[in-house]
Design a protein around this motif. Structure first.
Motif, PDB file in Angstrom:
ATOM      1  N   THR A  27       0.635  -1.349   0.268  1.00 15.21           N
ATOM      2  CA  THR A  27      -0.178   0.018   0.314  1.00 15.21           C
ATOM      3  C   THR A  27       0.219   1.307   0.369  1.00 15.21           C
ATOM      4  O   THR A  27       2.086   1.182   0.098  1.00 15.21           O
ATOM      5  N   TRP A  47      -4.430   1.721  -2.848  1.00 14.98           N
ATOM      6  CA  TRP A  47      -3.796   0.503  -2.654  1.00 14.98           C
ATOM      7  C   TRP A  47      -3.496   0.156  -4.510  1.00 14.98           C
ATOM      8  O   TRP A  47      -4.358   0.290  -5.316  1.00 14.98           O
ATOM      9  N   PRO A  97      -4.434   4.285   3.466  1.00 18.10           N
ATOM     10  CA  PRO A  97      -3.809   3.513   2.674  1.00 18.10           C
ATOM     11  C   PRO A  97      -4.310   4.137   1.127  1.00 18.10           C
ATOM     12  O   PRO A  97      -5.263   4.078   1.127  1.00 18.10           O
TER      13      PRO A  97
END
Length: 200
Positions: free
Chosen positions: A180, A190, A188
């Motif tokens: 991440t 992705w 975070p």
């Protein structure tokens, strides 16, 4: 799905900026960039407008015919151009909100993890009007380009900005790249990659 899709142009700038502003007001990354809700309501549209301007100049924007959803795409070459602007993130910050260092920070962080070495389509943003989310409009917009990617054997890339959106992209063939992007004191993101469907 029966969703009519067209290519946006300059005449759509105001409406698409408004759509992106509405769609991302409560997004985890937008909330990190503009942690104060009042400031976000005042300033967020300027960042969305700046992003849209970049994509209208360097890529393309698909919108549903009724204007309720849009997808911003940047065709990305295998190798970075020598004239790529290192000062772009700083210029973005200066244009949108000079006192907000997170605008520059998010631009530098996402650029730093962007895959190189393979030409691909980069899904920068996809926005759906809040009252129309969950109707499959985002899926239709993305699939519209992925069908071409499969025909042309082009990969695609994106950064999912919320845990809720990640399964949507996985259903469309994207896979998490393994690490991440953890925003400082924030959520975070992705990074996700999709190889084109094999030809038979």
């Amino acid at each position: 799905m029966g969703v009519a899709i067209r290519r946006a142009g300059e005449g759509d700038r105001e409406a698409v900026t408004r759509l992106l502003d509405d769609a991302f007001q409560n997004d985890p990354v937008s909330s990190w960039v503009f942690p104060d809700a009042d400031d976000r309501r005042r300033t967020h549209h300027l960042l969305m407008g700046a992003f849209l301007g970049i994509v209208l100049e360097e890529g393309y924007v698909d919108v549903t015919e009724d204007g309720s959803a849009c997808a911003l795409w940047l065709p990305t070459p295998a190798e970075a151009h020598e004239d790529d602007d290192e000062d772009g993130p700083a210029q973005l910050r200066e244009a949108v909100d000079p006192g907000n260092e997170r605008i520059e920070q998010i631009a530098r962080l996402t650029a730093g993890i962007h895959p190189a070495g393979t030409a691909h389509e980069y899904l920068w943003m996809i926005g759906v009007a809040p009252e129309r989310q969950g109707e499959g409009l985002g899926t239709a917009l993305i699939q519209h380009v992925l069908d071409r990617c499969d025909r042309e054997q082009l990969p695609a890339y994106l950064e999912a900005s919320s845990a809720r959106s990640r399964p949507l992209y996985e259903r469309l063939g994207f896979t998490f790249m393994g690490s991440t992007l953890d925003l400082p004191d924030g959520p975070p993101m992705w990074p996700m990659w999709r190889d084109p469907a094999p030809r038979f």
